[in-house]
Design a protein around this motif. Structure first.
Motif, short mmCIF file in Angstrom:
data_model
loop_
_atom_site.label_atom_id
_atom_site.label_comp_id
_atom_site.label_asym_id
_atom_site.label_seq_id
_atom_site.Cartn_x
_atom_site.Cartn_y
_atom_site.Cartn_z
N ASN A 12 0.82 -1.22 0.00
CA ASN A 12 0.00 0.00 0.00
C ASN A 12 0.86 1.27 0.00
N GLY A 13 1.79 1.34 -0.94
CA GLY A 13 2.72 2.46 -0.98
C GLY A 13 2.52 3.42 -2.13
N SER A 41 -0.93 -5.58 -1.66
CA SER A 41 -1.43 -4.20 -1.60
C SER A 41 -2.88 -4.15 -2.07
N SER A 42 -3.65 -3.26 -1.44
CA SER A 42 -5.05 -3.08 -1.83
C SER A 42 -5.29 -1.70 -2.46
N ASP A 43 -4.22 -0.92 -2.62
CA ASP A 43 -4.33 0.40 -3.26
C ASP A 43 -3.80 0.29 -4.69
N GLY A 44 -3.30 1.34 -5.25
CA GLY A 44 -2.82 1.34 -6.64
C GLY A 44 -1.36 0.99 -6.81
N THR A 45 -0.72 0.45 -5.78
CA THR A 45 0.71 0.14 -5.83
C THR A 45 1.07 -0.74 -7.04
N VAL A 46 0.38 -1.84 -7.20
CA VAL A 46 0.71 -2.78 -8.28
C VAL A 46 0.49 -2.13 -9.65
N ASP A 47 -0.56 -1.35 -9.80
CA ASP A 47 -0.82 -0.67 -11.08
C ASP A 47 0.33 0.29 -11.43
N ILE A 48 0.82 1.02 -10.45
CA ILE A 48 1.94 1.94 -10.68
C ILE A 48 3.18 1.16 -11.11
N ILE A 49 3.48 0.08 -10.42
CA ILE A 49 4.65 -0.72 -10.76
C ILE A 49 4.52 -1.27 -12.18
N GLN A 50 3.34 -1.75 -12.53
CA GLN A 50 3.12 -2.29 -13.87
C GLN A 50 3.30 -1.21 -14.95
#
Length: 109
Positions: A12-13, A41-50
């Motif tokens: 969640n960063g 993570s349940s926020d947009g962390t993974v989307d940003i990394i992708q």
């Protein structure tokens, strides 16, 4: 020539992640791989990394199937690094542009 890995544990960063990744990607001594382990993570962390992976193929994302907690998540990230020097990175760190260069010089002394 030095081979440099960055091990990052995320959870969640999304608030800090872009600035953090930009600070790593713009080092005066470039890093060769960024290993990111995300701990559910349940926020947009993974989307940003992708988003970043599309532009920077040396960023690698590993998503944990279950929450490992801070210590085990970092341990996993470390185990996936393959380069000579490994830098640990919290998701909310902003690195000075010469951090890697200066730390490698210190380690070589």
């Amino acid at each position: 020539m030095h081979m440099i890995s960055v091990a990052m544990a995320t959870y969640n960063g999304e608030v800090y992640l872009r600035k953090q990744l930009d600070s790593i990607l713009h080092q005066s001594l470039p890093v060769d791989e960024i290993i990111i382990c995300d701990d559910q993570s349940s926020d947009g962390t993974v989307d940003i990394i992708q988003e970043y992976i599309k532009q920077y193929p040396h960023i690698h994302l590993y998503q944990n199937e279950q929450n490992l907690g801070y210590k085990r998540n970092f341990k996993k990230a470390l185990s996936l690094c393959s380069k000579e020097y490994i830098f640990l990175c919290d998701q909310d760190d902003i690195w000075d542009s010469d951090k890697v260069k200066e730390m490698v010089a210190i380690m070589n002394n």
